[in-house]
Design a protein around this motif. Structure first.
Motif, short mmCIF file in Angstrom:
data_model
loop_
_atom_site.label_atom_id
_atom_site.label_comp_id
_atom_site.label_asym_id
_atom_site.label_seq_id
_atom_site.Cartn_x
_atom_site.Cartn_y
_atom_site.Cartn_z
N HIS A 1 20.86 -19.39 23.62
CA HIS A 1 21.56 -18.86 22.45
C HIS A 1 20.61 -18.06 21.57
CE1 HIS A 1 24.51 -22.42 23.04
NE2 HIS A 1 24.96 -21.34 23.65
N TYR A 2 19.38 -18.53 21.43
CA TYR A 2 18.40 -17.81 20.61
C TYR A 2 17.98 -16.51 21.30
CZ TYR A 2 18.00 -21.88 17.60
OH TYR A 2 18.27 -22.90 16.71
N VAL A 3 17.82 -16.56 22.62
CA VAL A 3 17.46 -15.34 23.36
C VAL A 3 18.56 -14.30 23.23
CG1 VAL A 3 17.02 -14.39 25.65
CG2 VAL A 3 15.94 -16.54 24.97
N ASP A 4 19.81 -14.73 23.38
CA ASP A 4 20.94 -13.79 23.24
C ASP A 4 20.98 -13.19 21.83
OD1 ASP A 4 21.66 -14.32 25.83
OD2 ASP A 4 23.26 -15.73 25.32
N TYR A 5 20.72 -14.02 20.85
CA TYR A 5 20.73 -13.56 19.45
C TYR A 5 19.66 -12.48 19.23
CZ TYR A 5 19.85 -13.87 14.38
OH TYR A 5 19.65 -13.58 13.06
N LEU A 6 18.46 -12.72 19.75
CA LEU A 6 17.38 -11.75 19.59
C LEU A 6 17.62 -10.51 20.45
CD1 LEU A 6 14.32 -14.18 19.46
CD2 LEU A 6 15.49 -13.06 17.55
N ASP A 7 18.28 -10.69 21.59
CA ASP A 7 18.65 -9.53 22.43
C ASP A 7 19.49 -8.53 21.64
OD1 ASP A 7 17.39 -10.37 24.70
OD2 ASP A 7 19.17 -11.20 25.65
N GLU A 8 20.47 -9.04 20.92
CA GLU A 8 21.34 -8.18 20.13
C GLU A 8 20.54 -7.36 19.12
OE1 GLU A 8 24.59 -7.73 20.13
OE2 GLU A 8 25.49 -9.39 21.25
N ILE A 9 19.60 -8.02 18.49
CA ILE A 9 18.80 -7.36 17.45
C ILE A 9 17.89 -6.30 18.07
CG2 ILE A 9 17.04 -7.74 15.68
CD1 ILE A 9 18.29 -10.54 15.28
N ILE A 10 17.28 -6.64 19.21
CA ILE A 10 16.44 -5.66 19.90
C ILE A 10 17.26 -4.41 20.25
CG2 ILE A 10 15.18 -5.17 22.03
CD1 ILE A 10 14.25 -8.08 22.03
N GLY A 11 18.44 -4.64 20.83
CA GLY A 11 19.29 -3.51 21.21
C GLY A 11 19.62 -2.61 20.04
N PHE A 12 19.95 -3.21 18.90
CA PHE A 12 20.31 -2.42 17.73
C PHE A 12 19.15 -1.55 17.28
CE2 PHE A 12 20.41 -1.67 13.20
CZ PHE A 12 21.70 -1.24 12.97
N PHE A 13 17.96 -2.12 17.17
CA PHE A 13 16.84 -1.38 16.60
C PHE A 13 16.20 -0.41 17.60
CE2 PHE A 13 17.19 -4.66 13.36
CZ PHE A 13 17.03 -3.89 12.21
N VAL A 14 16.34 -0.67 18.89
CA VAL A 14 15.88 0.32 19.87
C VAL A 14 16.74 1.58 19.77
CG1 VAL A 14 15.71 0.84 22.33
CG2 VAL A 14 14.85 -1.34 21.46
N VAL A 15 18.04 1.38 19.60
CA VAL A 15 18.94 2.52 19.40
C VAL A 15 18.56 3.27 18.12
CG1 VAL A 15 21.30 3.16 18.79
CG2 VAL A 15 20.89 1.60 20.70
N GLU A 16 18.32 2.53 17.06
CA GLU A 16 17.97 3.16 15.79
C GLU A 16 16.67 3.95 15.91
OE1 GLU A 16 19.61 3.80 12.04
OE2 GLU A 16 20.35 2.77 13.82
#
Length: 325
Positions: free
Chosen positions: A108-123
Motif C-alpha cells: 500500500h505504501y509502495v502504491d501510494y509513492l508510485d502515484e506521487i512519482i508518476g505525478f511529479f515525473v510528468v510535471e
C-alpha cells in the motif's frame, strides 16, 4: 490521465527496486548486490537497462497539452490557459498525495509513492517542454506541499510499527523514493529527517527485544566462572569473547575464566544489537563522526534499560570500539 499511465510503469520499476537487494555507492548510484555479497551496478542488468531508457514521453502522449498551448496562444488567451492548467494540476496533486484509507501493508505504501512519482515525473517533463505552462516556482510549491503530506502520512500511518524487519524494508522504500525524486531535481531533506526519526524508533524496538534476551540469559546463568578442560574449549570461548588475561595461556588445564557464561552471551548480543543499529543508519547521509556518536548513544541507552556491572560495561565498551573502528 498523465499520472495514471506513468504510474503503472513507475509501479513496475519501483517494485523491482523494492524486491531487489540494492545498496547506494559512494557516488550516490544504486548498485545491485550479487549473491556473493559483492555489488554490481544496477544498470548492468537487462531489466534495469530497459527501464533507464524509458522516459515520460515514451509512456504518455503529451500532444494534447502542446496542442492546447498552441491553440490558446493563437487565441491570445495563453495566460488564461496557464492559470487554468496550474490550478488543475494543483487539484490533481492534492488528490494524489491524499493517502488511501487502507495502508496496512508495504504494498500500500509502495502504491501510494508510485502515484506521487508518476505525478511529479510528468510535471518535470512539462516544465522542460512548456516552461511557461509549469514554472519552477509552481513545481516547487507542489512538491513542498506533497512533502509535508508524505512525511505526515508516514509518521501517522507507519510511525507506530513494532516490527524491526518491516521498518528496515520501509526505510529501503523511502530511500529509493527519495533517490528517485532527487534524480529529477526535487529536494529530499525532509525525507532524510523522516528516516532519522524512524531510526530512533527502530532502535527503541530493537533495544527492547535485546533487553528481553538479556533478561532470559541472566535468568539461566549459574553465576559461576567458565571452566575449560582443554585447548579446544579454551579457543572456543576466546573466539566468542576475545577478552582475557594473557597469563591464562600459560596456566594448566582446567583453566578458569574470570566471568560467567552470561558475559559471553551479553557480548555476542550487544554486538548484534549495535550491528542492527548500524544497519538502519546506512545511507542516511550521516558522517562517520555522527555514526560513532549515535552508536555510543544507543549503547548508553541499552544499559540504562538493562543494568550491568562495571566489568560488563567494560566488556561492551570493547564491542563498541571494535564496531566503530
Amino acid at each position: 490521465v498523465f499520472s495514471g499511465s506513468l504510474r503503472c510503469e513507475a509501479h513496475v520499476f519501483f517494485r523491482k527496486l523494492v524486491d531487489v537487494e540494492v545498496a547506494v555507492s559512494a557516488d550516490g548510484r544504486l548498485v545491485k548486490k550479487s549473491a556473493s555479497n559483492g555489488s554490481a551496478p544496477v544498470h548492468n542488468t537487462d531489466s534495469f537497462e530497459d527501464d533507464e531508457k524509458v522516459s515520460a514521453q515514451d509512456l504518455i502522449d503529451f500532444t494534447p497539452v502542446h496542442r492546447c498551448c498552441q491553440i490558446f496562444n493563437v487565441l491570445g488567451a495563453k495566460e488564461e490557459f496557464d492559470v487554468f492548467y496550474r490550478q488543475q494540476r494543483k487539484d490533481q496533486c492534492d488528490l494524489v498525495i491524499e493517502p488511501p484509507a487502507k495502508m496496512n501493508s508495504l504494498k500500500h505504501y509502495v502504491d501510494y509513492l508510485d502515484e506521487i512519482i508518476g505525478f511529479f515525473v510528468v510535471e518535470d517533463h512539462i516544465i522542460i517542454t512548456e516552461p511557461t505552462l509549469a514554472t519552477s516556482s509552481h513545481k516547487d510549491q507542489l512538491w513542498e506541499n506533497a512533502l509535508k503530506t508524505i512525511v505526515h502520512t508516514m509518521n501517522t500511518r507507519f510511525g507506530g510499527c513494532p516490527d524491526v524487519e518491516m521498518m528496515l524494508r520501509m526505510k529501503k522504500v523511502i530511500l529509493l523514493f527519495a533517490l528517485t525524486m532527487k534524480s529529477y531535481g526535487y529536494g529530499i531533506a525532509p525525507l532524510y529527517s523522516l528516516l532519522q526519526n524512524f531510526r530512533d524508533q527502530y532502535n527503541e524496538i530493537l533495544m527492547s527485544e535485546y533487553c528481553a534476551q538479556f533478561e532470559r540469559d541472566l535468568d539461566k546463568d549459574n553465576y559461576t566462572p567458565i571452566v575449560v578442560e582443554n585447548e579446544e574449549q579454551f579457543k572456543a570461548v576466546i573466539k566468542e569473547f576475545p577478552f582475557y588475561k594473557r597469563s591464562m595461556e600459560q596456566e594448566p588445564f582446567p583453566r578458569k575464566f574470570p566471568y560467567s557464561r552470561f558475559v559471553v552471551s551479553a557480548y555476542s548480543k550487544a554486538k548484534l544489537y549495535l550491528q542492527g543499529c548500524l544497519k538502519f543508519m546506512e545511507h542516511l547521509q550521516l558522517t562517520n563522526s555522527e555514526m560513532d556518536d549515535t552508536v555510543r548513544r544507543y549503547h548508553s541507552c541499552l544499559f540504562r534499560f538493562f543494568w550491568f556491572s562495571t566489568y560488563e560495561l567494560q566488556v561492551c565498551e570493547c564491542v563498541i570500539i571494535s564496531l566503530v573502528r
